[in-house]
Motif scaffolding. Sequence first.
Motif, PDB file in Angstrom:
ATOM      1  N   LEU A 109       0.823  -1.202   0.000  1.00  0.00           N
ATOM      2  CA  LEU A 109       0.000   0.000   0.000  1.00  0.00           C
ATOM      3  C   LEU A 109       0.861   1.257   0.000  1.00  0.00           C
ATOM      4  O   LEU A 109       0.585   2.208  -0.720  1.00  0.00           O
ATOM      5  CB  LEU A 109      -0.960  -0.010   1.189  1.00  0.00           C
ATOM      6  CG  LEU A 109      -2.064  -1.065   1.107  1.00  0.00           C
ATOM      7  CD1 LEU A 109      -2.792  -1.185   2.433  1.00  0.00           C
ATOM      8  CD2 LEU A 109      -3.036  -0.748  -0.017  1.00  0.00           C
ATOM      9  N   LEU A 110       1.925   1.257   0.797  1.00  0.00           N
ATOM     10  CA  LEU A 110       2.833   2.410   0.815  1.00  0.00           C
ATOM     11  C   LEU A 110       3.476   2.622  -0.546  1.00  0.00           C
ATOM     12  O   LEU A 110       3.600   3.749  -1.016  1.00  0.00           O
ATOM     13  CB  LEU A 110       3.923   2.223   1.870  1.00  0.00           C
ATOM     14  CG  LEU A 110       3.561   2.615   3.294  1.00  0.00           C
ATOM     15  CD1 LEU A 110       4.656   2.181   4.258  1.00  0.00           C
ATOM     16  CD2 LEU A 110       3.330   4.102   3.401  1.00  0.00           C
ATOM     17  N   ALA A 111       3.887   1.550  -1.179  1.00  0.00           N
ATOM     18  CA  ALA A 111       4.554   1.649  -2.480  1.00  0.00           C
ATOM     19  C   ALA A 111       3.610   2.133  -3.573  1.00  0.00           C
ATOM     20  O   ALA A 111       4.053   2.701  -4.567  1.00  0.00           O
ATOM     21  CB  ALA A 111       5.145   0.293  -2.861  1.00  0.00           C
ATOM     22  N   SER A 112       2.320   1.934  -3.382  1.00  0.00           N
ATOM     23  CA  SER A 112       1.328   2.258  -4.410  1.00  0.00           C
ATOM     24  C   SER A 112       0.643   3.605  -4.204  1.00  0.00           C
ATOM     25  O   SER A 112      -0.220   3.976  -4.988  1.00  0.00           O
ATOM     26  CB  SER A 112       0.244   1.177  -4.437  1.00  0.00           C
ATOM     27  OG  SER A 112       0.808  -0.072  -4.707  1.00  0.00           O
ATOM     28  N   THR A 113       1.014   4.321  -3.146  1.00  0.00           N
ATOM     29  CA  THR A 113       0.298   5.551  -2.823  1.00  0.00           C
ATOM     30  C   THR A 113       1.239   6.693  -2.500  1.00  0.00           C
ATOM     31  O   THR A 113       2.428   6.505  -2.284  1.00  0.00           O
ATOM     32  CB  THR A 113      -0.616   5.337  -1.599  1.00  0.00           C
ATOM     33  OG1 THR A 113       0.203   5.116  -0.458  1.00  0.00           O
ATOM     34  CG2 THR A 113      -1.579   4.187  -1.782  1.00  0.00           C
ATOM     35  N   HIS A 114       0.653   7.886  -2.415  1.00  0.00           N
ATOM     36  CA  HIS A 114       1.399   9.060  -1.958  1.00  0.00           C
ATOM     37  C   HIS A 114       1.681   8.984  -0.462  1.00  0.00           C
ATOM     38  O   HIS A 114       2.461   9.765   0.051  1.00  0.00           O
ATOM     39  CB  HIS A 114       0.597  10.338  -2.231  1.00  0.00           C
ATOM     40  CG  HIS A 114       0.535  10.717  -3.660  1.00  0.00           C
ATOM     41  ND1 HIS A 114      -0.522  10.379  -4.467  1.00  0.00           N
ATOM     42  CD2 HIS A 114       1.402  11.401  -4.443  1.00  0.00           C
ATOM     43  CE1 HIS A 114      -0.312  10.844  -5.682  1.00  0.00           C
ATOM     44  NE2 HIS A 114       0.844  11.458  -5.698  1.00  0.00           N
ATOM     45  N   ALA A 115       1.068   8.047   0.225  1.00  0.00           N
ATOM     46  CA  ALA A 115       1.252   7.929   1.672  1.00  0.00           C
ATOM     47  C   ALA A 115       2.705   7.649   2.029  1.00  0.00           C
ATOM     48  O   ALA A 115       3.166   8.013   3.102  1.00  0.00           O
ATOM     49  CB  ALA A 115       0.353   6.830   2.237  1.00  0.00           C
ATOM     50  N   VAL A 147      -6.485  -7.619   8.075  1.00  0.00           N
ATOM     51  CA  VAL A 147      -6.050  -9.013   8.170  1.00  0.00           C
ATOM     52  C   VAL A 147      -4.864  -9.028   9.118  1.00  0.00           C
ATOM     53  O   VAL A 147      -3.802  -8.480   8.792  1.00  0.00           O
ATOM     54  CB  VAL A 147      -5.649  -9.577   6.789  1.00  0.00           C
ATOM     55  CG1 VAL A 147      -5.149 -10.998   6.926  1.00  0.00           C
ATOM     56  CG2 VAL A 147      -6.810  -9.491   5.823  1.00  0.00           C
ATOM     57  N   ARG A 148      -5.072  -9.603  10.274  1.00  0.00           N
ATOM     58  CA  ARG A 148      -4.017  -9.623  11.295  1.00  0.00           C
ATOM     59  C   ARG A 148      -2.728 -10.206  10.725  1.00  0.00           C
ATOM     60  O   ARG A 148      -2.741 -11.278  10.121  1.00  0.00           O
ATOM     61  CB  ARG A 148      -4.500 -10.426  12.496  1.00  0.00           C
ATOM     62  CG  ARG A 148      -3.590 -10.341  13.686  1.00  0.00           C
ATOM     63  CD  ARG A 148      -4.211 -11.092  14.850  1.00  0.00           C
ATOM     64  NE  ARG A 148      -3.278 -11.147  15.931  1.00  0.00           N
ATOM     65  CZ  ARG A 148      -3.420 -10.509  17.071  1.00  0.00           C
ATOM     66  NH1 ARG A 148      -4.477  -9.788  17.277  1.00  0.00           N
ATOM     67  NH2 ARG A 148      -2.517 -10.606  18.015  1.00  0.00           N
ATOM     68  N   MET A 149      -1.644  -9.493  10.902  1.00  0.00           N
ATOM     69  CA  MET A 149      -0.308  -9.875  10.423  1.00  0.00           C
ATOM     70  C   MET A 149      -0.231  -9.955   8.902  1.00  0.00           C
ATOM     71  O   MET A 149       0.720 -10.485   8.360  1.00  0.00           O
ATOM     72  CB  MET A 149       0.143 -11.210  11.042  1.00  0.00           C
ATOM     73  CG  MET A 149       0.133 -11.255  12.548  1.00  0.00           C
ATOM     74  SD  MET A 149       1.196 -10.041  13.323  1.00  0.00           S
ATOM     75  CE  MET A 149       2.785 -10.682  12.896  1.00  0.00           C
ATOM     76  N   GLY A 150      -1.243  -9.418   8.205  1.00  0.00           N
ATOM     77  CA  GLY A 150      -1.245  -9.506   6.756  1.00  0.00           C
ATOM     78  C   GLY A 150      -1.368  -8.167   6.060  1.00  0.00           C
ATOM     79  O   GLY A 150      -0.675  -7.892   5.101  1.00  0.00           O
ATOM     80  N   GLY A 151      -2.259  -7.325   6.538  1.00  0.00           N
ATOM     81  CA  GLY A 151      -2.497  -6.044   5.896  1.00  0.00           C
ATOM     82  C   GLY A 151      -3.975  -5.736   5.852  1.00  0.00           C
ATOM     83  O   GLY A 151      -4.672  -5.887   6.847  1.00  0.00           O
ATOM     84  N   TYR A 152      -4.457  -5.367   4.673  1.00  0.00           N
ATOM     85  CA  TYR A 152      -5.851  -4.967   4.497  1.00  0.00           C
ATOM     86  C   TYR A 152      -6.392  -5.543   3.205  1.00  0.00           C
ATOM     87  O   TYR A 152      -5.640  -5.831   2.272  1.00  0.00           O
ATOM     88  CB  TYR A 152      -5.967  -3.442   4.427  1.00  0.00           C
ATOM     89  CG  TYR A 152      -5.519  -2.747   5.683  1.00  0.00           C
ATOM     90  CD1 TYR A 152      -6.379  -2.576   6.755  1.00  0.00           C
ATOM     91  CD2 TYR A 152      -4.225  -2.250   5.798  1.00  0.00           C
ATOM     92  CE1 TYR A 152      -5.972  -1.931   7.914  1.00  0.00           C
ATOM     93  CE2 TYR A 152      -3.805  -1.605   6.955  1.00  0.00           C
ATOM     94  CZ  TYR A 152      -4.686  -1.449   8.007  1.00  0.00           C
ATOM     95  OH  TYR A 152      -4.283  -0.816   9.151  1.00  0.00           O
ATOM     96  N   PHE A 153      -7.720  -5.695   3.152  1.00  0.00           N
ATOM     97  CA  PHE A 153      -8.353  -6.021   1.876  1.00  0.00           C
ATOM     98  C   PHE A 153      -9.673  -5.279   1.759  1.00  0.00           C
ATOM     99  O   PHE A 153     -10.299  -4.922   2.748  1.00  0.00           O
ATOM    100  CB  PHE A 153      -8.493  -7.528   1.643  1.00  0.00           C
ATOM    101  CG  PHE A 153      -9.623  -8.199   2.373  1.00  0.00           C
ATOM    102  CD1 PHE A 153     -10.848  -8.388   1.758  1.00  0.00           C
ATOM    103  CD2 PHE A 153      -9.447  -8.675   3.654  1.00  0.00           C
ATOM    104  CE1 PHE A 153     -11.884  -9.014   2.426  1.00  0.00           C
ATOM    105  CE2 PHE A 153     -10.469  -9.317   4.319  1.00  0.00           C
ATOM    106  CZ  PHE A 153     -11.692  -9.483   3.707  1.00  0.00           C
TER     107      PHE A 153
END
Length: 83
Positions: free
Chosen positions: A28-34, A68-74
């Motif tokens: 997500l960080l790599a894909s966004t301005h965040a 998703v615990r220890m995974g990220g988001y969906f």
Amino acid sequence: MVDVTAAEFDLLVVFCQNPGRILSREELLASTHAGLAGPIERSIDVHISRLRHKIEDNPHNPTLIKTVRMGGYFFAAVVETDG
């Protein structure tokens, strides 16, 4: 209509391009301005939280952006595409 920041908009785009797929914080960080301010992995959590408050009926019990615990988001929403 909801006003969103550039980072929140980028997150929505990435989620809509990958519905139902678990995306790690790094992805997500790599894909966004965040990630432009610095690659602080947990900063994505702040952006997700702010986005949830804008688009979820109950941001404390989200139905659209799932953790998703220890995974990220969906993104659990149905995404329709042209064609």
